[in-house]
Design a protein around this motif. Structure first.
Motif, PDB file in Angstrom:
ATOM      1  N   ASN A   1       0.824  -1.214   0.000  1.00 48.31           N
ATOM      2  CA  ASN A   1       0.000   0.000   0.000  1.00 48.31           C
ATOM      3  C   ASN A   1       0.856   1.261   0.000  1.00 48.31           C
ATOM      4  OD1 ASN A   1      -2.199  -1.678   0.084  1.00 48.31           O
ATOM      5  ND2 ASN A   1      -2.655  -1.344   2.246  1.00 48.31           N
ATOM      6  N   MET A   2       1.965   1.235   0.755  1.00 46.99           N
ATOM      7  CA  MET A   2       2.858   2.392   0.782  1.00 46.99           C
ATOM      8  C   MET A   2       3.490   2.613  -0.596  1.00 46.99           C
ATOM      9  SD  MET A   2       2.775   3.866   3.742  1.00 46.99           S
ATOM     10  CE  MET A   2       1.018   3.490   3.750  1.00 46.99           C
ATOM     11  N   CYS A   3       3.921   1.538  -1.225  1.00 38.32           N
ATOM     12  CA  CYS A   3       4.495   1.648  -2.581  1.00 38.32           C
ATOM     13  C   CYS A   3       3.461   2.203  -3.558  1.00 38.32           C
ATOM     14  CB  CYS A   3       4.966   0.278  -3.059  1.00 38.32           C
ATOM     15  SG  CYS A   3       6.496  -0.296  -2.323  1.00 38.32           S
ATOM     16  N   ALA A   4       2.254   1.653  -3.503  1.00 42.40           N
ATOM     17  CA  ALA A   4       1.204   2.095  -4.428  1.00 42.40           C
ATOM     18  C   ALA A   4       0.895   3.576  -4.229  1.00 42.40           C
ATOM     19  CB  ALA A   4      -0.054   1.258  -4.220  1.00 42.40           C
ATOM     20  N   ALA A   5       0.906   4.033  -2.986  1.00 47.01           N
ATOM     21  CA  ALA A   5       0.622   5.446  -2.715  1.00 47.01           C
ATOM     22  C   ALA A   5       1.701   6.344  -3.323  1.00 47.01           C
ATOM     23  CB  ALA A   5       0.521   5.674  -1.209  1.00 47.01           C
ATOM     24  N   HIS A   6       2.968   5.950  -3.182  1.00 46.75           N
ATOM     25  CA  HIS A   6       4.053   6.757  -3.745  1.00 46.75           C
ATOM     26  C   HIS A   6       4.038   6.720  -5.275  1.00 46.75           C
ATOM     27  CE1 HIS A   6       6.283   8.105  -0.204  1.00 46.75           C
ATOM     28  NE2 HIS A   6       6.018   6.938   0.358  1.00 46.75           N
ATOM     29  N   ILE A   7       3.753   5.559  -5.842  1.00 51.46           N
ATOM     30  CA  ILE A   7       3.691   5.464  -7.302  1.00 51.46           C
ATOM     31  C   ILE A   7       2.527   6.298  -7.833  1.00 51.46           C
ATOM     32  CG2 ILE A   7       3.309   3.904  -9.252  1.00 51.46           C
ATOM     33  CD1 ILE A   7       4.655   1.700  -7.531  1.00 51.46           C
ATOM     34  N   ALA A   8       1.392   6.246  -7.142  1.00 49.96           N
ATOM     35  CA  ALA A   8       0.235   7.030  -7.563  1.00 49.96           C
ATOM     36  C   ALA A   8       0.537   8.530  -7.536  1.00 49.96           C
ATOM     37  CB  ALA A   8      -0.956   6.715  -6.656  1.00 49.96           C
ATOM     38  N   ALA A   9       1.225   8.967  -6.488  1.00 49.38           N
ATOM     39  CA  ALA A   9       1.594  10.381  -6.405  1.00 49.38           C
ATOM     40  C   ALA A   9       2.551  10.762  -7.515  1.00 49.38           C
ATOM     41  CB  ALA A   9       2.226  10.666  -5.044  1.00 49.38           C
ATOM     42  N   ARG A  10       3.401   9.828  -7.894  1.00 50.79           N
ATOM     43  CA  ARG A  10       4.389  10.091  -8.943  1.00 50.79           C
ATOM     44  C   ARG A  10       3.760  10.128 -10.327  1.00 50.79           C
ATOM     45  NH1 ARG A  10       9.982  11.535  -8.848  1.00 50.79           N
ATOM     46  NH2 ARG A  10      10.842  10.975 -10.880  1.00 50.79           N
TER      47      ARG A  10
END
Length: 343
Positions: free
Chosen positions: A181-190
């Motif tokens: 979930n943390m990875c997905a959140a950072h990728i989504a922001a990117r």
């Protein structure tokens, strides 16, 4: 709702008698007064983790010195009154809490600070491991043999499964969904997409900073592709972001939601052509030594998991990361068992 309460100094039960003839799942949450446990219990009910029609008999366990906090928690849950809540039991009596459990969420001790050095060198680690040993002994003594146990960390899962000897190791899983979930959140922001549109992230290793996110196979629901600059960011920057995250104790609710997500996928299965990641007992897949719990990509079906195979493609860089994490987790596991054997 025809609710009644009984009290015999050892347990308190709030139960709806109209559900007596229906199939009810006994779900235990340990350390029930903690913030993680409370957020998890709400999520289990409102998120329908075990299915749209599965009734839940929720057992909240807490150590005697903290059990006085449980009454208000049970009242909150019954006021919430999900149609899936068949009953609530809150207790510090072990034989009552773990008896005939179908599912146990082992929360463990929560720390209120970040480890100043490696986790195993902190005094908290010993206390945490001894609680895990205790959980394993109670599961062995009282729970069903086909019980499913969900644990926050890999080392804790190792200890609990060792002391719950009669329960198959495949019934134990530990959390990787928080890091996903943390990875997905950072990728989504990117990228500007939504986090739930990102599929097939791989988390190797652990649910702590000892982890490696592998995004070689990610896909997006929307019309998007991996440009060269994004691939470099995923390979170089994202692992550093994940490994450098501040103390996980700041993310209690996120951990609770991830536990619920983990259980829902285990219970209901992964979508076609998608995997999730879980800490599971190693069978030597990808060169990870047997004897430890390690985060792998897995398919889930019929409340069981299967490790996804063939994802390295002779990638020496990823293999080195896996080997390094495997060695560390083996060392941490040995340290944990030294603590258990010395007490």
């Amino acid at each position: 709702m025809d609710l009644s309460i009984t009290d015999d100094d050892e347990e308190v039960i709030v139960v709806d008698h109209s559900y007596r003839d229906r199939d009810i799942l006994r779900v235990v949450v340990t350390e029930g007064s903690s913030e993680i446990a409370l957020a998890l219990m709400y999520r289990i009910l409102c998120y329908k983790v075990f299915g749209d029609d599965q009734l839940i008999y929720l057992i909240i366990y807490e150590a005697p010195e903290k059990a006085l906090f449980l009454e208000s928690i049970a009242i909150e849950l019954t006021e919430f009154a999900s149609d899936l809540l068949a009953g609530v039991l809150y207790t510090h009596e072990l034989s009552t809490a773990f008896k005939n459990a179908d599912v146990v969420f082992c929360i463990g001790l929560a720390r209120g600070y970040e480890f100043p050095k490696d986790e195993y060198e902190d005094s908290f680690f010993e206390e945490h491991i001894l609680v895990s040993k205790f959980h394993g002994e109670m599961i062995e003594k009282y729970a069903k043999r086909d019980v499913k146990i969900i644990v926050l960390g890999n080392t804790s899962a190792n200890v609990i499964s060792h002391y719950a000897k009669s329960v198959p190791r495949k019934n134990f899983t530990s959390l990787s969904k928080f890091n996903i979930n943390m990875c997905a959140a950072h990728i989504a922001a990117r990228t500007g997409c939504r986090a739930d549109q990102i599929k097939n992230i791989i988390i190797w290793g652990n649910n702590t900073k000892h982890t490696f996110p592998d995004c070689r196979y990610i896909s997006f629901d929307k019309d998007m592709f991996l440009c060269d600059s994004l691939q470099v960011w995923l390979r170089v920057d994202l692992p550093q972001i994940l490994q450098g995250m501040s103390s996980r104790c700041w993310y209690s609710r996120s951990l609770a939601y991830a536990l619920a997500d983990h259980c829902k996928v285990l219970w209901n299965g992964t979508p076609q052509d998608e995997w999730t990641c879980m800490g599971v007992y190693s069978d030597d897949s990808y060169g990870v030594q047997e004897g430890i719990f390690f985060s792998y990509p897995v398919y889930c079906k019929n409340r069981e998991y299967e490790i996804v195979q063939g994802l390295l493609d002779d990638n020496s860089y990823v293999q080195r990361q896996i080997n390094k994490l495997s060695e560390f987790l083996m060392f941490q596991t040995r340290t944990a068992f030294k603590i258990c054997n010395s007490k």
